[in-house]
Design a protein around this motif. Structure first.
Motif, PDB file in Angstrom:
ATOM      1  N   GLY A 184       0.831  -1.193   0.000  1.00  0.00           N
ATOM      2  CA  GLY A 184       0.000   0.000   0.000  1.00  0.00           C
ATOM      3  C   GLY A 184       0.863   1.239   0.000  1.00  0.00           C
ATOM      4  O   GLY A 184       1.844   1.323   0.756  1.00  0.00           O
ATOM      5  N   GLN A 185       0.528   2.196  -0.837  1.00  0.00           N
ATOM      6  CA  GLN A 185       1.369   3.379  -1.006  1.00  0.00           C
ATOM      7  C   GLN A 185       0.980   4.540  -0.088  1.00  0.00           C
ATOM      8  O   GLN A 185       1.745   5.474   0.096  1.00  0.00           O
ATOM      9  CB  GLN A 185       1.315   3.840  -2.457  1.00  0.00           C
ATOM     10  N   GLY A 186      -0.206   4.490   0.471  1.00  0.00           N
ATOM     11  CA  GLY A 186      -0.648   5.552   1.375  1.00  0.00           C
ATOM     12  C   GLY A 186      -0.438   5.158   2.828  1.00  0.00           C
ATOM     13  O   GLY A 186      -0.038   4.034   3.143  1.00  0.00           O
ATOM     14  N   SER A 187      -0.716   6.078   3.724  1.00  0.00           N
ATOM     15  CA  SER A 187      -0.576   5.793   5.152  1.00  0.00           C
ATOM     16  C   SER A 187      -1.565   4.718   5.577  1.00  0.00           C
ATOM     17  O   SER A 187      -2.633   4.554   4.971  1.00  0.00           O
ATOM     18  CB  SER A 187      -0.811   7.073   5.966  1.00  0.00           C
ATOM     19  N   LEU A 188      -1.224   3.992   6.610  1.00  0.00           N
ATOM     20  CA  LEU A 188      -2.065   2.907   7.096  1.00  0.00           C
ATOM     21  C   LEU A 188      -3.187   3.474   7.958  1.00  0.00           C
ATOM     22  O   LEU A 188      -2.953   4.161   8.958  1.00  0.00           O
ATOM     23  CB  LEU A 188      -1.231   1.920   7.916  1.00  0.00           C
ATOM     24  N   TYR A 189      -4.420   3.183   7.566  1.00  0.00           N
ATOM     25  CA  TYR A 189      -5.587   3.665   8.301  1.00  0.00           C
ATOM     26  C   TYR A 189      -5.816   2.822   9.554  1.00  0.00           C
ATOM     27  O   TYR A 189      -5.615   1.605   9.561  1.00  0.00           O
ATOM     28  CB  TYR A 189      -6.841   3.590   7.423  1.00  0.00           C
ATOM     29  N   LEU A 190      -6.284   3.504  10.607  1.00  0.00           N
ATOM     30  CA  LEU A 190      -6.687   2.857  11.847  1.00  0.00           C
ATOM     31  C   LEU A 190      -8.187   2.602  11.764  1.00  0.00           C
ATOM     32  O   LEU A 190      -8.986   3.544  11.821  1.00  0.00           O
ATOM     33  CB  LEU A 190      -6.359   3.745  13.046  1.00  0.00           C
ATOM     34  N   VAL A 191      -8.584   1.346  11.604  1.00  0.00           N
ATOM     35  CA  VAL A 191      -9.994   1.032  11.354  1.00  0.00           C
ATOM     36  C   VAL A 191     -10.534  -0.057  12.278  1.00  0.00           C
ATOM     37  O   VAL A 191     -11.704  -0.415  12.179  1.00  0.00           O
ATOM     38  CB  VAL A 191     -10.198   0.596   9.887  1.00  0.00           C
ATOM     39  N   SER A 192      -9.723  -0.569  13.161  1.00  0.00           N
ATOM     40  CA  SER A 192     -10.175  -1.639  14.059  1.00  0.00           C
ATOM     41  C   SER A 192     -10.968  -1.056  15.228  1.00  0.00           C
ATOM     42  O   SER A 192     -10.695   0.067  15.673  1.00  0.00           O
ATOM     43  CB  SER A 192      -8.976  -2.414  14.600  1.00  0.00           C
ATOM     44  N   PRO A 193     -11.948  -1.812  15.751  1.00  0.00           N
ATOM     45  CA  PRO A 193     -12.364  -3.132  15.278  1.00  0.00           C
ATOM     46  C   PRO A 193     -13.459  -3.007  14.219  1.00  0.00           C
ATOM     47  O   PRO A 193     -14.239  -2.055  14.224  1.00  0.00           O
ATOM     48  CB  PRO A 193     -12.936  -3.770  16.543  1.00  0.00           C
ATOM     49  N   LEU A 194     -13.525  -3.978  13.305  1.00  0.00           N
ATOM     50  CA  LEU A 194     -14.600  -4.014  12.326  1.00  0.00           C
ATOM     51  C   LEU A 194     -15.880  -4.533  12.975  1.00  0.00           C
ATOM     52  O   LEU A 194     -15.855  -5.188  14.018  1.00  0.00           O
ATOM     53  CB  LEU A 194     -14.225  -4.935  11.155  1.00  0.00           C
ATOM     54  N   ALA A 195     -17.006  -4.234  12.333  1.00  0.00           N
ATOM     55  CA  ALA A 195     -18.283  -4.772  12.793  1.00  0.00           C
ATOM     56  C   ALA A 195     -18.264  -6.298  12.715  1.00  0.00           C
ATOM     57  O   ALA A 195     -17.550  -6.884  11.888  1.00  0.00           O
ATOM     58  CB  ALA A 195     -19.418  -4.208  11.934  1.00  0.00           C
ATOM     59  N   LYS A 196     -19.047  -6.943  13.562  1.00  0.00           N
ATOM     60  CA  LYS A 196     -19.110  -8.405  13.568  1.00  0.00           C
ATOM     61  C   LYS A 196     -19.603  -8.954  12.235  1.00  0.00           C
ATOM     62  O   LYS A 196     -19.278 -10.093  11.871  1.00  0.00           O
ATOM     63  CB  LYS A 196     -20.000  -8.879  14.704  1.00  0.00           C
ATOM     64  N   SER A 197     -20.373  -8.140  11.517  1.00  0.00           N
ATOM     65  CA  SER A 197     -20.912  -8.602  10.229  1.00  0.00           C
ATOM     66  C   SER A 197     -19.892  -8.526   9.110  1.00  0.00           C
ATOM     67  O   SER A 197     -20.122  -9.044   8.011  1.00  0.00           O
ATOM     68  CB  SER A 197     -22.137  -7.760   9.853  1.00  0.00           C
ATOM     69  N   ALA A 198     -18.758  -7.861   9.352  1.00  0.00           N
ATOM     70  CA  ALA A 198     -17.743  -7.663   8.315  1.00  0.00           C
ATOM     71  C   ALA A 198     -16.751  -8.819   8.294  1.00  0.00           C
ATOM     72  O   ALA A 198     -16.453  -9.433   9.330  1.00  0.00           O
ATOM     73  CB  ALA A 198     -17.010  -6.351   8.530  1.00  0.00           C
ATOM     74  N   THR A 199     -16.199  -9.088   7.113  1.00  0.00           N
ATOM     75  CA  THR A 199     -15.186 -10.129   6.930  1.00  0.00           C
ATOM     76  C   THR A 199     -13.963  -9.520   6.270  1.00  0.00           C
ATOM     77  O   THR A 199     -14.039  -9.032   5.131  1.00  0.00           O
ATOM     78  CB  THR A 199     -15.719 -11.277   6.058  1.00  0.00           C
ATOM     79  N   ALA A 200     -12.842  -9.515   6.965  1.00  0.00           N
ATOM     80  CA  ALA A 200     -11.614  -8.936   6.426  1.00  0.00           C
ATOM     81  C   ALA A 200     -11.047  -9.825   5.323  1.00  0.00           C
ATOM     82  O   ALA A 200     -11.044 -11.056   5.439  1.00  0.00           O
ATOM     83  CB  ALA A 200     -10.586  -8.744   7.521  1.00  0.00           C
ATOM     84  N   LEU A 201     -10.568  -9.201   4.253  1.00  0.00           N
ATOM     85  CA  LEU A 201      -9.919  -9.911   3.149  1.00  0.00           C
ATOM     86  C   LEU A 201      -8.417  -9.667   3.124  1.00  0.00           C
ATOM     87  O   LEU A 201      -7.654 -10.568   2.789  1.00  0.00           O
ATOM     88  CB  LEU A 201     -10.528  -9.475   1.813  1.00  0.00           C
ATOM     89  N   LEU A 202      -8.014  -8.451   3.424  1.00  0.00           N
ATOM     90  CA  LEU A 202      -6.595  -8.082   3.428  1.00  0.00           C
ATOM     91  C   LEU A 202      -6.259  -7.355   4.720  1.00  0.00           C
ATOM     92  O   LEU A 202      -7.086  -6.590   5.245  1.00  0.00           O
ATOM     93  CB  LEU A 202      -6.266  -7.164   2.249  1.00  0.00           C
ATOM     94  N   HIS A 203      -5.046  -7.579   5.209  1.00  0.00           N
ATOM     95  CA  HIS A 203      -4.525  -6.828   6.343  1.00  0.00           C
ATOM     96  C   HIS A 203      -3.244  -6.120   5.920  1.00  0.00           C
ATOM     97  O   HIS A 203      -2.594  -6.512   4.949  1.00  0.00           O
ATOM     98  CB  HIS A 203      -4.229  -7.754   7.524  1.00  0.00           C
ATOM     99  N   GLY A 204      -2.888  -5.080   6.659  1.00  0.00           N
ATOM    100  CA  GLY A 204      -1.671  -4.345   6.356  1.00  0.00           C
ATOM    101  C   GLY A 204      -0.919  -3.973   7.620  1.00  0.00           C
ATOM    102  O   GLY A 204      -1.521  -3.779   8.683  1.00  0.00           O
ATOM    103  N   THR A 205       0.393  -3.856   7.483  1.00  0.00           N
ATOM    104  CA  THR A 205       1.225  -3.468   8.625  1.00  0.00           C
ATOM    105  C   THR A 205       2.292  -2.489   8.177  1.00  0.00           C
ATOM    106  O   THR A 205       2.716  -2.480   7.011  1.00  0.00           O
ATOM    107  CB  THR A 205       1.923  -4.689   9.264  1.00  0.00           C
ATOM    108  N   VAL A 206       2.718  -1.659   9.140  1.00  0.00           N
ATOM    109  CA  VAL A 206       3.912  -0.834   8.979  1.00  0.00           C
ATOM    110  C   VAL A 206       4.793  -1.137  10.180  1.00  0.00           C
ATOM    111  O   VAL A 206       4.310  -1.615  11.218  1.00  0.00           O
ATOM    112  CB  VAL A 206       3.567   0.670   8.917  1.00  0.00           C
TER     113      VAL A 206
END
Length: 561
Positions: free
Chosen positions: A480-502
């Motif tokens: 990912g070329q942009g800054s890493l967004y802080l989005v946790s925690p996701l809703a229980k109904s959501a399913t993560a497909l990709l994760h990212g780290t810096v």
């Protein structure tokens, strides 16, 4: 004499045509109506055309971004002409012939209604005047008195008008635009030869699917048609017919000449077709090619309308045009999606989807919080959001809410997680926010981002590799070329497909799917930096997410192949 296009010379067909026209009156001649037949016809004849003209306007002065905006107008029928351009009986392109035949019955309804109201109907099948030499409509065109204001070059083909020089012509039609398969085209040419027709120019008359009445005009001559318009004091012209990018634009009686010479001219955009071969640039579907020409016309030549504005019902659509309609909203200035998304859409979506763009006013515009043209969402199948901290006029926000609350699919990229939030700031009068858009729609929890600089290492979330959105995507060299967004925690109904780290920071979801509380399919990714779009994996991810959200199966190959 060939009388196939002259139903008024046959009393039975004339009566059938009149009956059909009368039936179109609807409630005006219902049994409970006290008006007698003649009075009902007079009432309809006095009824103006209530039209919604669509044109493209820059989002700000000198902006390269255009929004589709609408304007309601009423045209007096007596001051209006409908010109039917080159609706020939046969064409050298088989697909063009078939599409013309598919469109003609509805076009005939338009002509019948316009005629009944008192508009002038002009049939202009170019190079086909011989069959009509004794028709009263042909003689009437020839007998019209010479106009005092005859424009220079009105008898000539018009290849461009000055306003068009500001834009780039959108398709390559240098091959003539035939879109037949080679073998089908060969067989069609043989069929035409067997009929005694020239396979390159087989037309001899207008299609007999369109009625020509004695009161109509028949001419393919720019001077004659202009004389008729002036004799009848006609201010308004509606063009229907084929082909949009060639004859409809360029003929002496076409859009360019009418616009250049001061007529209120519009194209009926669902009663036309292009000559465009998808094997030529920009390598999109035939129907997307037509959309691009219509957009060009709305920017630089004249507005457009649709047939339902005259006869009711739904907008006409060719049976093979099954493209889902994607509306992309770009209203942010950080990540240049007003540039990256159109490029992505043309390359990856142009074969399978119809795409409309809605741009926010440029940052230097007086009213930043505005999405002109968002009403296009009313007939959309999917909304893609790329906006940042915009509040909108209440009617515009209601349009977005209505779409999403109907359970329709949404895709969001990057700043869409805070698209309609001002972070607690006061909302200007008359505007509306959607503070909980991220949580309610995407199932996210955006609270900020890490600093700009480190590349974001991407990896497929455990257990997600089989999801169709990730089908055949190469993640080995993906960052990912942009800054890493802080989005946790996701809703229980959501399913993560990709994760990212810096380095030195906790892992965060980068892309996920969700079924929101309104029942709509949702995909969101915090990717969307301009450099992200340079990686084919990002483009393929977004393409497959759009397919998934609209219910299409996973594509087994890259979209741009």
């Amino acid at each position: 004499m060939d009388t196939r296009n002259q139903p008024c010379h046959h009393p039975v067909r004339w009566l059938v045509g009149l009956l059909g026209a009368l039936l179109s009156l609807g409630n005006l001649i219902a049994p409970q109506d006290s008006l007698q037949g003649a009075e009902a016809i007079a009432k309809v004849a006095a009824k103006p055309f209530s039209l919604t003209l669509r044109k493209r306007v820059p989002s700000a002065e000198k902006s390269p971004l255009f929004n589709a905006v609408q304007e309601k107008q009423e045209w007096k029928a007596k001051e209006t002409a409908v010109i039917v351009c080159d609706m020939w009986d046969l064409h050298h392109c088989l697909n063009a012939t078939l599409r013309g035949g598919e469109m003609a019955p509805r076009m005939n309804r338009v002509l019948n209604e316009a005629r009944l109201r008192g508009a002038t109907i002009i049939h202009a099948p170019s190079s086909c005047m011989a069959p009509y030499k004794n028709h009263p409509g042909r003689k009437r065109a020839q007998a019209a008195p010479a106009a005092r204001n005859l424009p220079k070059d009105i008898s000539k083909w018009c290849y461009s008008i000055p306003s068009e020089e500001q834009g780039e012509y959108p398709i390559d039609q240098t091959d003539g635009g035939e879109d037949d398969e080679a073998e089908a085209h060969r067989k069609w040419a043989e069929t035409l030869k067997g009929m005694g027709r020239n396979p390159r120019a087989p037309w001899k008359s207008q299609t007999d699917l369109l009625d020509i009445h004695d009161a109509d005009i028949i001419s393919d001559n720019g001077i004659e048609i202009w004389n008729v318009l002036e004799e009848r004091e006609i201010k308004n012209v509606i063009l229907v017919g084929v082909h949009t990018n060639m004859c409809v634009l360029g003929r002496p009686f076409g859009l360019r000449q009418m616009a250049k010479n001061g007529k209120n001219v519009v194209l009926m955009r669902d009663m036309t077709d292009t000559m465009y071969n998808p094997a030529r640039k920009p390598y999109v579907s035939h129907f997307t090619g037509t959309d691009l020409i219509v957009e060009h016309i709305e920017k630089w030549v004249c507005p457009t309308i649709t047939s339902d504005q005259v006869i009711g019902g739904k907008v006409f659509q060719f049976k093979h045009d099954q493209r889902p309609h994607v509306v992309m909203v770009s209203a942010e200035r950080e990540y240049k999606t007003e540039t990256t998304l159109p490029i992505f859409a043309l390359k990856y979506l142009g074969k399978e989807f119809r795409v409309s763009f809605v741009y926010g006013n440029d940052i230097n515009a007086k009213q930043r919080n505005n999405l002109p043209g968002i009403s296009v969402l009313d007939d959309a199948d999917l909304l893609l959001v790329s906006a940042r901290r915009r509040v909108l006029p209440k009617v515009q926000m209601e349009t977005i809410r209505k779409f999403i609350e109907a359970g329709k699919p949404v895709v969001g990229i990057r700043t869409a997680s805070h698209a309609f939030s001002l972070r607690g700031k006061e909302i200007p009068a008359g505007l509306a926010d959607w503070e909980n858009f991220d949580a309610e729609v995407f199932g996210g929890h955006y609270t900020g981002h890490h600093g700009v600089g480190p590349k974001v290492a991407l990896q497929v979330t455990k257990g997600a590799s089989a999801h169709p959105i990730l089908n055949k995507i190469d993640t080995s060299q993906w960052q990912g070329q942009g800054s890493l967004y802080l989005v946790s925690p996701l809703a229980k109904s959501a399913t993560a497909l990709l994760h990212g780290t810096v380095p030195g920071k906790a892992t965060e979801p980068i892309a996920w799917v969700n079924t929101n509380k309104f029942g709509g399919r949702v995909f969101y990714t915090s990717l969307g930096h301009p450099d992200d779009f340079k990686n084919p994996a990002t483009n393929q991810l977004l393409y497959q997410a759009i397919r998934w959200a609209t219910g299409l199966p996973a594509n087994q190959t890259s979209a741009n192949k």
